[in-house]
Motif scaffolding. Sequence first.
Motif: not given
Length: 230
Positions: A125-149
């Motif tokens: 996959x392209x390596x010129x620009x990437x975003x490292x999200x680590x572990x997504x939040x397990x519950x609260x904030x998970x849906x918001x994280x996916x919507x942003x991604x």
Amino acid sequence: MSGTLYIVSTPIGNLEDITQRALRILKEVDLIACEDTRQTRKLLDHYQIKNQLTSFFEHNEIRKIPEVIGALQSGKSVAVVSDSGTPTISDPAFKLVREARTQGITVVPVPGANAALAAISVSGLPTDSFIFEGFLPHKKGRQTAWKKLADEDRTIILYESPHRVLKTLAEIQEYLGERHVVIARELTKKFEEVLQGTPSELKAHFEKLEPRGEFVILITGKKYFEKHFK
Ligand code: SAM
């Protein structure tokens, strides 16, 4: 004169993945702050290194910071290691580094293994620009994280536990669609495996074969996917 704080990377599986410099620093420092003393002891024993260990993990980090800073201020040199890979990356020690910098203590990286970079380097996959999200939040904030991604054009790198791999693949399908996904499992270890496919293909695979071990999930960025996979 304060001592130096070394942030030392250790292997993510294969014990050979440690630098000569890391081994020297682990021998020479006055103290090694580590996540799990048993884990670090195994590594040190493998390389016949004897040194003093103190535990430094997520839940005692705040209490331990003054102790480690005190040792540094009294002129001792300290190495920080985590259970695997690079300390501070989805691992403790960020706050220690911040405090050391605030106190004018020299912080030196001793670079080496890191699961996210190892995974993207073999992903195709392209390596010129990437975003490292680590572990997504397990519950609260998970849906918001996916919507942003969902609109993210950079390659997305996630860490995930084996128990949540199926759930995560289902969520990729739900929020990002049938994007091209790469799964890097057990890198540098006996059962190392790099799989690629759509979330539903990978889900079908792991429904048959229970996900085991350590996982990095990489997702193609939106623009690249639309240009090269549609
Ligand atoms: N500090 C580490 C680094 O530099 O990569 C990461 C520590 S984080 C607590 C542990 C997570 O990293 C695992 O749950 C997995 O997502 C990923 N990981 C660590 N070792 C791995 C390996 N050998 N293969 C695949 N993923 C790995």
